[in-house]
Design a protein around this motif. Structure first.
Motif, PDB file in Angstrom:
ATOM      1  N   LEU A  26     -67.121 -26.378 -23.285  1.00 40.94           N
ATOM      2  CA  LEU A  26     -67.026 -24.929 -23.147  1.00 40.94           C
ATOM      3  C   LEU A  26     -65.589 -24.453 -23.325  1.00 40.94           C
ATOM      4  N   SER A  27     -64.633 -25.182 -22.738  1.00 38.03           N
ATOM      5  CA  SER A  27     -63.227 -24.785 -22.881  1.00 38.03           C
ATOM      6  C   SER A  27     -62.757 -24.925 -24.325  1.00 38.03           C
ATOM      7  N   ILE A  28     -63.272 -25.936 -25.041  1.00 42.20           N
ATOM      8  CA  ILE A  28     -62.893 -26.088 -26.445  1.00 42.20           C
ATOM      9  C   ILE A  28     -63.415 -24.919 -27.274  1.00 42.20           C
ATOM     10  N   LEU A  29     -64.678 -24.530 -27.052  1.00 45.82           N
ATOM     11  CA  LEU A  29     -65.235 -23.391 -27.780  1.00 45.82           C
ATOM     12  C   LEU A  29     -64.490 -22.097 -27.443  1.00 45.82           C
ATOM     13  N   GLN A  30     -64.182 -21.921 -26.175  1.00 46.78           N
ATOM     14  CA  GLN A  30     -63.425 -20.734 -25.783  1.00 46.78           C
ATOM     15  C   GLN A  30     -62.019 -20.740 -26.392  1.00 46.78           C
ATOM     16  N   ALA A  31     -61.412 -21.933 -26.487  1.00 51.15           N
ATOM     17  CA  ALA A  31     -60.083 -22.024 -27.092  1.00 51.15           C
ATOM     18  C   ALA A  31     -60.127 -21.696 -28.577  1.00 51.15           C
ATOM     19  N   ILE A  32     -61.210 -22.106 -29.247  1.00 49.08           N
ATOM     20  CA  ILE A  32     -61.345 -21.770 -30.672  1.00 49.08           C
ATOM     21  C   ILE A  32     -61.450 -20.263 -30.855  1.00 49.08           C
ATOM     22  N   VAL A  33     -62.249 -19.630 -30.018  1.00 54.31           N
ATOM     23  CA  VAL A  33     -62.378 -18.168 -30.104  1.00 54.31           C
ATOM     24  C   VAL A  33     -61.042 -17.499 -29.792  1.00 54.31           C
ATOM     25  N   LEU A  34     -60.348 -18.006 -28.744  1.00 53.17           N
ATOM     26  CA  LEU A  34     -59.043 -17.449 -28.382  1.00 53.17           C
ATOM     27  C   LEU A  34     -58.048 -17.614 -29.530  1.00 53.17           C
ATOM     28  N   PHE A  35     -58.055 -18.793 -30.159  1.00 54.54           N
ATOM     29  CA  PHE A  35     -57.132 -19.043 -31.273  1.00 54.54           C
ATOM     30  C   PHE A  35     -57.409 -18.082 -32.433  1.00 54.54           C
ATOM     31  N   ALA A  36     -58.689 -17.874 -32.752  1.00 54.50           N
ATOM     32  CA  ALA A  36     -59.032 -16.967 -33.855  1.00 54.50           C
ATOM     33  C   ALA A  36     -58.611 -15.529 -33.547  1.00 54.50           C
ATOM     34  N   VAL A  37     -58.852 -15.093 -32.309  1.00 55.68           N
ATOM     35  CA  VAL A  37     -58.472 -13.719 -31.936  1.00 55.68           C
ATOM     36  C   VAL A  37     -56.955 -13.542 -31.960  1.00 55.68           C
ATOM     37  N   LEU A  38     -56.232 -14.519 -31.394  1.00 57.73           N
ATOM     38  CA  LEU A  38     -54.769 -14.424 -31.384  1.00 57.73           C
ATOM     39  C   LEU A  38     -54.199 -14.504 -32.794  1.00 57.73           C
ATOM     40  N   LEU A  39     -54.807 -15.325 -33.636  1.00 62.29           N
ATOM     41  CA  LEU A  39     -54.325 -15.437 -35.010  1.00 62.29           C
ATOM     42  C   LEU A  39     -54.525 -14.115 -35.754  1.00 62.29           C
ATOM     43  N   TRP A  40     -55.679 -13.489 -35.543  1.00 62.81           N
ATOM     44  CA  TRP A  40     -55.905 -12.181 -36.170  1.00 62.81           C
ATOM     45  C   TRP A  40     -54.934 -11.135 -35.627  1.00 62.81           C
ATOM     46  N   ALA A  41     -54.711 -11.154 -34.308  1.00 61.55           N
ATOM     47  CA  ALA A  41     -53.789 -10.187 -33.709  1.00 61.55           C
ATOM     48  C   ALA A  41     -52.358 -10.419 -34.194  1.00 61.55           C
ATOM     49  N   SER A  42     -51.953 -11.687 -34.333  1.00 58.82           N
ATOM     50  CA  SER A  42     -50.601 -11.969 -34.820  1.00 58.82           C
ATOM     51  C   SER A  42     -50.441 -11.527 -36.273  1.00 58.82           C
ATOM     52  N   GLY A  43     -51.512 -11.698 -37.075  1.00 54.64           N
ATOM     53  CA  GLY A  43     -51.445 -11.215 -38.453  1.00 54.64           C
ATOM     54  C   GLY A  43     -51.270  -9.706 -38.527  1.00 54.64           C
ATOM     55  N   ALA A  44     -52.022  -8.991 -37.677  1.00 54.02           N
ATOM     56  CA  ALA A  44     -51.883  -7.533 -37.641  1.00 54.02           C
ATOM     57  C   ALA A  44     -50.485  -7.129 -37.163  1.00 54.02           C
ATOM     58  N   ALA A  45     -49.983  -7.818 -36.117  1.00 52.55           N
ATOM     59  CA  ALA A  45     -48.635  -7.511 -35.622  1.00 52.55           C
ATOM     60  C   ALA A  45     -47.581  -7.837 -36.669  1.00 52.55           C
TER      61      ALA A  45
END
Length: 445
Positions: free
Chosen positions: A176-195
């Motif tokens: 569960l933590s691995i799946l949540q980390a993947i989602v977190l990584f994707a969201v942060l990566l998208w947010a960093s791209g926008a920033a």
């Protein structure tokens, strides 16, 4: 005869039919369920004209404010498509309050509200994703989570995924933590791209920063954001960053030997950005290659030549080889044009016409002004050199020389200035000439 499947058992089929009829009579065909279905139908009928009115208002607002030509080009169509679902959701919420205050069952309305809310959230979330494939994946995952939550299976699934774990030192990494980390990584990566895009736009609008400093700041910001995302994701999973640092240090030493050229180009790229010897827009010449710099990358410099070719020159070559930067401190460039006239032509008139021809070309700079110098007396011509200045070498040098030469050609022809061709005087010292017969090769009479 032995039966192969319970589907062929008439008793089993009859029991299934009885259970289905019982569920239909007790759960669906009741006055409370029919009332909720009627509420859903009436709310849909009422929200349809309301949604159309909202969409019409958005169209008029878009036409007046001209949002369609700016950044909000895709926002108004999205809001227009959501007018009916939003109106439907609001009416269902009002109906839910009415059913609850009246003490009537409302579980069907609650399920409809949950499904509609999930659809709206997913629609809004995927509308801001430019990549359609990524948007489909996000939509599929979001619908899966929403369906499990509506059916009440999300909690049991989370407990099941939490039980599947891998021990890592003193920590315990669950699926569960691995799946949540993947989602977190994707969201942060998208947010960093926008920033990063916002920061890049801000840097490009700055008038005080040089182009090389802008590129350096942009790359440093992207590297810092990506590093922070990696560290946050690993910290969220529960990986010990101290041990990870030791491991990456050992791996880095081994990888460094195999990637010497890549690392050399990376370091050379930072050196070029720091010393500002080459920056976007510069006109450079390296070896037999001439062109202007279009972009600076971490590994190479993109150079566009006059014939439209795009060359990717490694940063290391720009550090170790001789580079001629035609616009290092200033884009003002002097171009020399050599020509000659015959000895019978008017020398001073030719110099005057040369200056007039240079002044007639638009790209030739007026300050410093063109000058014409007599450089020598050749075998067949009087030699001159016309020196002009241009301030846009990235637009080409040969083409401006061609324009000046054409103007000079026209003026020389108009005023009778002759451009000579090589001439040789042949002197024959022996006056005795023998005529040789072609047939026998004997001297003629």
């Amino acid at each position: 005869m032995e039966q192969l499947s319970p589907f062929f058992d008439p008793i089993w089929v009859e029991n299934l039919q009885v259970r289905a009829e019982h569920w239909l009579l007790t759960e669906v065909l009741t006055w409370t369920s029919l009332l909720q279905l009627a509420v859903l139908a009436v709310a849909a009928l009422v929200s349809w004209p309301v949604g159309r009115a909202i969409a019409s208002g958005l169209n008029k607002f878009e036409a007046k404010s001209q949002l369609g030509s700016g950044r909000l080009r895709g926002v108004v169509p999205t809001l227009r498509s959501l007018a009916f679902p939003v109106a439907y959701l609001l009416l269902l919420l009002i109906s839910l309050g009415g059913l609850e205050s009246a003490g009537l069952p409302f579980h069907i309305v609650t399920i409809a509200i949950s499904i509609l809310t999930a659809w709206l959230v997913i629609r809004l979330a995927t509308s801001v994703i430019a990549n359609r494939e990524v948007a489909r994946v996000v939509s599929l995952l979001a619908w899966a989570v929403a369906t499990l939550n509506i059916l009440g299976l999300l909690g049991p699934l989370q407990r099941l995924l939490s039980d599947i774990a891998v021990p890592l030192g003193e920590n315990r990494i669950t699926l569960l933590s691995i799946l949540q980390a993947i989602v977190l990584f994707a969201v942060l990566l998208w947010a960093s791209g926008a920033a990063g895009r916002v920061a890049t736009a801000y840097l490009n609008r700055s008038q005080t920063l040089t182009p090389s400093i802008k590129v350096l700041a942009e790359k440093a910001l992207r590297i810092a954001l990506f590093t922070a995302i990696i560290l946050l994701t690993l910290e969220y999973i529960g990986v010990d960053l101290t041990a990870f640092a030791v491991f990456t240090g050992a791996v880095g030493v081994g990888v460094g030997f195999g990637l010497q050229k890549v690392i050399s180009n990376l370091i050379s790229g930072f050196i070029l950005l720091l010393d500002r010897s080459i920056k976007p827009g510069d006109v450079i010449e390296i070896g037999d290659t001439f062109g202007w710099v279009t972009s600076l990358s971490a590994r190479y410099v993109a150079l566009t030549t006059r014939d439209g070719r795009e060359l990717l020159i490694p940063n290391e070559d720009l550090i170790t080889q001789q580079v001629i930067n035609w616009s290092y401190t200033s884009k003002l460039l002097r171009v020399s044009l050599k020509f000659g006239i015959s000895y019978e032509s008017d020398v001073r008139k030719a110099m005057e016409l040369a200056l007039d021809a240079a002044a007639s070309v638009e790209r030739v700079h007026k300050d410093p002004a063109p000058v014409c110098r007599l450089t020598g007396f050749g075998d067949s011509s009087v030699d001159f050199e016309l020196r002009i200045w241009i301030h846009d070498p990235e637009a080409g040098v040969v083409n401006v020389k061609s324009d000046v030469y054409l103007a000079l050609w026209d003026r020389f022809h108009e005023h009778g200035i002759v451009i000579p061709f090589p001439q040789r005087d042949v002197t024959i010292k022996n006056s005795e000439i023998q005529v040789v017969r072609a047939d026998r090769g004997e001297p003629a009479d």
